[in-house]
Design a protein around this motif. Structure first.
Motif, PDB file in Angstrom:
ATOM      1  N   GLU A 164      -0.898  -1.787   5.865  1.00  0.00           N
ATOM      2  CA  GLU A 164      -1.114  -0.471   5.251  1.00  0.00           C
ATOM      3  C   GLU A 164       0.177   0.327   5.116  1.00  0.00           C
ATOM      4  O   GLU A 164       0.366   1.052   4.153  1.00  0.00           O
ATOM      5  CB  GLU A 164      -2.104   0.354   6.085  1.00  0.00           C
ATOM      6  CG  GLU A 164      -3.524  -0.149   6.053  1.00  0.00           C
ATOM      7  CD  GLU A 164      -4.171   0.029   4.687  1.00  0.00           C
ATOM      8  OE1 GLU A 164      -4.187   1.158   4.182  1.00  0.00           O
ATOM      9  OE2 GLU A 164      -4.643  -0.973   4.118  1.00  0.00           O
ATOM     10  N   GLU A 203       0.830  -1.209   0.000  1.00  0.00           N
ATOM     11  CA  GLU A 203       0.000   0.000   0.000  1.00  0.00           C
ATOM     12  C   GLU A 203       0.861   1.254   0.000  1.00  0.00           C
ATOM     13  O   GLU A 203       0.641   2.183  -0.779  1.00  0.00           O
ATOM     14  CB  GLU A 203      -0.862   0.036   1.274  1.00  0.00           C
ATOM     15  CG  GLU A 203      -2.195  -0.639   1.168  1.00  0.00           C
ATOM     16  CD  GLU A 203      -3.065  -0.070   0.056  1.00  0.00           C
ATOM     17  OE1 GLU A 203      -3.262   1.151   0.047  1.00  0.00           O
ATOM     18  OE2 GLU A 203      -3.523  -0.844  -0.802  1.00  0.00           O
ATOM     19  N   GLU A 244      -0.830   9.445   9.647  1.00  0.00           N
ATOM     20  CA  GLU A 244      -0.670   8.341   8.702  1.00  0.00           C
ATOM     21  C   GLU A 244      -1.141   7.031   9.345  1.00  0.00           C
ATOM     22  O   GLU A 244      -1.838   6.227   8.730  1.00  0.00           O
ATOM     23  CB  GLU A 244       0.832   8.234   8.423  1.00  0.00           C
ATOM     24  CG  GLU A 244       1.239   7.937   7.035  1.00  0.00           C
ATOM     25  CD  GLU A 244       2.768   7.996   6.928  1.00  0.00           C
ATOM     26  OE1 GLU A 244       3.404   8.844   7.589  1.00  0.00           O
ATOM     27  OE2 GLU A 244       3.325   7.154   6.207  1.00  0.00           O
ATOM     28  N   LYS A 267       2.620   1.666  -3.249  1.00  0.00           N
ATOM     29  CA  LYS A 267       1.712   2.153  -4.298  1.00  0.00           C
ATOM     30  C   LYS A 267       1.524   3.669  -4.187  1.00  0.00           C
ATOM     31  O   LYS A 267       1.660   4.388  -5.179  1.00  0.00           O
ATOM     32  CB  LYS A 267       0.355   1.453  -4.169  1.00  0.00           C
ATOM     33  CG  LYS A 267      -0.655   1.903  -5.206  1.00  0.00           C
ATOM     34  CD  LYS A 267      -1.954   1.147  -5.115  1.00  0.00           C
ATOM     35  CE  LYS A 267      -2.801   1.711  -3.980  1.00  0.00           C
ATOM     36  NZ  LYS A 267      -4.013   0.916  -3.751  1.00  0.00           N
ATOM     37  N   ASP A 268       1.254   4.156  -2.966  1.00  0.00           N
ATOM     38  CA  ASP A 268       1.039   5.598  -2.782  1.00  0.00           C
ATOM     39  C   ASP A 268       2.230   6.407  -3.280  1.00  0.00           C
ATOM     40  O   ASP A 268       2.070   7.450  -3.910  1.00  0.00           O
ATOM     41  CB  ASP A 268       0.866   5.933  -1.292  1.00  0.00           C
ATOM     42  CG  ASP A 268      -0.432   5.387  -0.739  1.00  0.00           C
ATOM     43  OD1 ASP A 268      -1.312   5.017  -1.539  1.00  0.00           O
ATOM     44  OD2 ASP A 268      -0.552   5.315   0.509  1.00  0.00           O
ATOM     45  N   ARG A 269       3.418   5.923  -2.964  1.00  0.00           N
ATOM     46  CA  ARG A 269       4.622   6.677  -3.318  1.00  0.00           C
ATOM     47  C   ARG A 269       4.894   6.624  -4.820  1.00  0.00           C
ATOM     48  O   ARG A 269       5.264   7.624  -5.440  1.00  0.00           O
ATOM     49  CB  ARG A 269       5.814   6.177  -2.504  1.00  0.00           C
ATOM     50  CG  ARG A 269       5.722   6.628  -1.033  1.00  0.00           C
ATOM     51  CD  ARG A 269       6.528   5.767  -0.086  1.00  0.00           C
ATOM     52  NE  ARG A 269       6.479   6.249   1.289  1.00  0.00           N
ATOM     53  CZ  ARG A 269       5.430   6.118   2.125  1.00  0.00           C
ATOM     54  NH1 ARG A 269       4.318   5.505   1.712  1.00  0.00           N
ATOM     55  NH2 ARG A 269       5.475   6.592   3.357  1.00  0.00           N
ATOM     56  N   LYS A 320      -0.715  12.309   4.264  1.00  0.00           N
ATOM     57  CA  LYS A 320       0.022  11.924   3.072  1.00  0.00           C
ATOM     58  C   LYS A 320       1.526  12.190   3.232  1.00  0.00           C
ATOM     59  O   LYS A 320       1.909  13.294   3.593  1.00  0.00           O
ATOM     60  CB  LYS A 320      -0.510  12.791   1.922  1.00  0.00           C
ATOM     61  CG  LYS A 320      -0.367  12.213   0.573  1.00  0.00           C
ATOM     62  CD  LYS A 320      -1.229  13.041  -0.393  1.00  0.00           C
ATOM     63  CE  LYS A 320      -0.766  12.858  -1.780  1.00  0.00           C
ATOM     64  NZ  LYS A 320       0.020  13.608  -2.530  1.00  0.00           N
ATOM     65  N   LYS A 365       2.723   6.220  -7.106  1.00  0.00           N
ATOM     66  CA  LYS A 365       1.670   7.017  -7.747  1.00  0.00           C
ATOM     67  C   LYS A 365       2.005   8.499  -7.673  1.00  0.00           C
ATOM     68  O   LYS A 365       1.919   9.221  -8.656  1.00  0.00           O
ATOM     69  CB  LYS A 365       0.362   6.794  -6.973  1.00  0.00           C
ATOM     70  CG  LYS A 365      -0.716   6.121  -7.753  1.00  0.00           C
ATOM     71  CD  LYS A 365      -1.919   6.049  -6.849  1.00  0.00           C
ATOM     72  CE  LYS A 365      -3.149   5.766  -7.624  1.00  0.00           C
ATOM     73  NZ  LYS A 365      -4.216   5.280  -6.742  1.00  0.00           N
ATOM     74  N   ASP A 366       2.370   8.944  -6.470  1.00  0.00           N
ATOM     75  CA  ASP A 366       2.664  10.363  -6.284  1.00  0.00           C
ATOM     76  C   ASP A 366       3.815  10.796  -7.184  1.00  0.00           C
ATOM     77  O   ASP A 366       3.800  11.884  -7.756  1.00  0.00           O
ATOM     78  CB  ASP A 366       2.997  10.650  -4.817  1.00  0.00           C
ATOM     79  CG  ASP A 366       3.103  12.138  -4.547  1.00  0.00           C
ATOM     80  OD1 ASP A 366       2.042  12.782  -4.444  1.00  0.00           O
ATOM     81  OD2 ASP A 366       4.229  12.670  -4.461  1.00  0.00           O
TER      82      ASP A 366
END
Ligand code: PRX
Length: 656
Positions: free
Chosen positions: A598, A176, A543, A179-181, A277, A183-184
């Motif tokens: 997460e 997770e 977070e 993925k966030d990183r 974030k 994507k950003d």
């Protein structure tokens, strides 16, 4: 942001002078010399850095302007052209260092490899050509999610070679978080491995990448390059996934360094902040190269004959600045170790020191406290006589740990260099210079030349020596972060407007509480915002709260730090459940695991307390101050009159 009372209870009187023979041979030899350097830099910071930039680095084209400061945006060495890998590799090939060990690597299972500068250069060029063949061009971002193997450093350098900013995501982060990183950063390619070795087991990485990318959730990623480390079974998706060992050895070893502008982005590194974030901290090329180079040289007194070992993971800023770029730019021998001390091998660090004759050793207080617990017999039964300097980073080092480090590891002869800095600062900011600065256990001592650090209150007014205040920096420095990736506003607000600028003078707010003593020594007192420092790793409370709330049983959560003997701080979570769910130990265990899923194991709450309600102000803000007191079993400190419902605290104290 919470506003704890800032008070310091530490009153350490001991003073340790630099050993005379150390000072004699050091780059900076006396307190007078440090003070002269400091005064020179303070009088004209731009001229000070320009002189060093000329002396220490190679340039393809010289800059037109040293500093362009349009607060809060700084540009250093404007118009200059260079490539950091030229400074880290190519220039050494023209000297005797060509065949010097650049990287020594020891794997956890006991395998090892050494790369000379010539070999490392070739590996980097080959890898850079693989990236090019896979369509990566200058400016494209590349995600790196790796264990501590040489290919991690090679991958970073390969990106820098072709001007593709890397974003390294610590291998302990979950799918997770990965993925966030990705994507950003809108990464175009990901470099990973099947897995790595940790504490005698394998940890899988490739499956986490598969999960992060499933259902095309990061559409920017076109290719995945996979290093084989553990040889476990992994799924390779045709057309997307490629084995490193299929492509890299066949690639050409000739790859000229891309001419980069001084201010071209070198990397993004995500770090926790006060909102949910993570922030993508942006570092650029020339200033970062210069600052990491000079700080390592002076603060660790790096000499050409040293074997230097930093125990950090390359996934953190310490690994970027002081395993890869700083040491290689200096032509040093940098040691990288995959393992961590573990019950089956409590002396493994000292075996590595003995095996390679390590001279400079850099680790974190949390590790030092763990060594103390493991017992003196482990270091005492190894030959540690090669050590000549010891470094510390990540959190304030408690004087007991400092003294143990000094006596048991340093044999009372090695200066201890406690370095205060941050992901955002790029390099050491407050640190002793070991041949010059007398040290006091628990203090990072004085600012590096060129760093105009100070202690102020929230309005920016100076605070008297001995009083607690906020740590700030009054002038830009070459390796300061340039922005939050894609969010200039967040950069401005978080770091430069938190303490309002006065007469147009912007000051950098570090987020740490600090006290300065009568000798000008800084005593860091820890974060003043909602960031928890667990084992030297920064975690944002928001977070972890977001992670908890994403579980269907959780209605609301509040997370605070609680003092921990080993980790410095531990995560303590107060959780309110959705009506249909009831409290149980099984649910606690499930929630802890949910946070691991997460974010990653580093964020696992040490303790969860279920609550019917949380202490809030009338405007609905959680009062963390009280939760911190409750978590530590302390008396409640402060005024409770702003609370909406005062009975909440009594209930929490009684355990529900
Ligand atoms: O609170 C300070 C603490 O770690 C924070 C920076 O964390 P990070 O960006 O993850 O970087 C860690 C490695 C550079 C700081 O705001 N910190 C770091 N070093 C020290 C420290 N606190 C006290 N003494 C230190 N030497």
């Amino acid at each position: 942001m919470s506003q704890p009372t800032i008070e310091s209870i530490l009153q350490e009187q001991r003073l340790f002078q630099p050993p005379a023979d150390f000072s004699q041979a050091a780059h900076v030899k006396s307190l007078e010399q440090y003070e002269q350097l400091y005064a020179k830099a303070e009088a004209d910071p731009a001229a000070f850095w320009a002189e060093l930039a000329e002396q220490e680095l190679d340039w393809f084209e010289k800059w037109d302007q040293v500093l362009d400061w349009q607060p809060p945006f700084a540009k250093w060495f404007v118009g200059g052209k260079m490539n950091i890998t030229y400074n880290c590799l190519d220039r050494h090939l023209k000297t005797w260092r060509r065949n010097k060990a650049a990287l020594i690597w020891e794997g956890e299972p006991g395998d090892s490899r050494t790369y000379t500068y010539a070999q490392l250069h070739r590996e980097v060029c080959q890898t850079a050509n693989v990236l090019k063949d896979l369509g990566v061009t200058k400016g494209d971002r590349v995600g790196i999610y790796m264990p501590m193997v040489p290919e991690a450093a090679i991958a970073m350098l390969a990106c820098a070679r072709i001007g593709a900013p890397h974003t390294v995501i610590f291998g302990g982060f979950s799918a997770e978080a990965l993925k966030d990183r990705l994507k950003d950063a809108e990464a175009k390619l990901v470099i990973t491995a099947d897995g790595g070795f940790r504490k005698d087991k394998t940890i899988s990485l490739k499956p986490a990448v598969d999960k992060a990318l499933e259902n095309n959730s990061v559409p920017s990623v076109e290719n995945v390059l996979v290093v084989q480390r553990t040889k476990e079974d992994v799924t390779m998706q045709a057309g997307r996934d490629h084995w490193w060992h299929d492509l890299q050895p066949k690639a050409s070893g000739d790859c000229p360094p891309e001419p980069m502008d001084s201010e071209d982005m070198l990397f993004i590194l995500y770090t926790s902040g006060t909102t949910g974030k993570p922030k993508g901290v942006v570092h650029t090329t020339a200033g970062y190269n210069l600052y990491t180079h000079v700080t390592l040289k002076w603060a660790f007194d790096l000499q050409d004959t040293d074997v230097y070992w930093c125990t950090a993971d390359v996934g953190w800023i310490t690994g970027h600045s002081y395993i890869v770029y700083g040491p290689l730019s200096n032509g040093a021998t940098s040691l990288m170790y995959e393992g961590v001390p573990r019950p089956s091998n409590p002396g493994c660090f000292w075996d590595v020191v003995e095996k390679y004759g390590v001279n400079i050793f850099y680790t974190a207080p949390t590790a030092i406290r763990a060594f103390i617990k493991l017992g003196d017999q482990h270091p005492n039964s190894r030959d540690l006589s090669s050590l000549r300097l010891l470094g510390s980073v990540g959190e304030p080092i408690n004087p007991e740990a400092w003294m143990w480090y000094h006596k048991v590891i340093g044999g009372e002869r090695c200066p201890i260099v406690d370095t205060w800095w941050q992901t955002e600062t790029g390099g050491f900011m407050i640190t002793p210079l070991p041949g010059a600065t007398p040290t006091k256990p628990g203090s990072a001592t004085r600012p590096f030349p060129g760093i105009l650090a100070d202690v102020v209150d929230l309005e920016g007014n100076p605070v008297a020596d001995g009083e607690g205040g906020y740590l700030i920096v009054k002038h830009p420095w070459p390796s300061m972060m340039r922005t939050v990736y894609g969010n200039d506003e967040r950069f401005r607000k978080t770091y430069w407007e938190h303490i309002p600028p006065k007469d147009g003078n912007y000051i950098y707010f570090a987020g740490d509480g600090v006290r300065r003593d009568a000798d000008g020594y800084f005593w860091i007192m820890g974060r003043v915002d909602d960031v928890i420092n667990v084992s030297g790793h920064r975690l944002g409370t928001m977070e972890i709260e977001s992670a908890l709330v994403s579980h269907p049983a959780v209605a609301e959560a509040a997370v605070v730090g609680r003092k921990d003997d080993l980790k410095g701080e531990d995560v303590f979570a107060f959780v309110m459940l959705e009506g249909t769910h009831s409290a149980s130990d099984d649910l606690k265990a499930e929630l802890k695991q949910h946070v691991v899923g997460e974010i990653g194991a580093i964020a696992r709450p040490g303790e969860i307390q279920f609550a019917d309600a949380l202490p809030k102000t009338r405007s609905g803000k959680i009062i963390r101050r009280f939760l911190r007191n409750l978590a530590s079993g302390e008396e409640l400190v402060g005024d409770a009159s702003t609370m909406e419902d005062q009975s909440v605290l009594d209930k929490l104290r009684s355990g529900n």
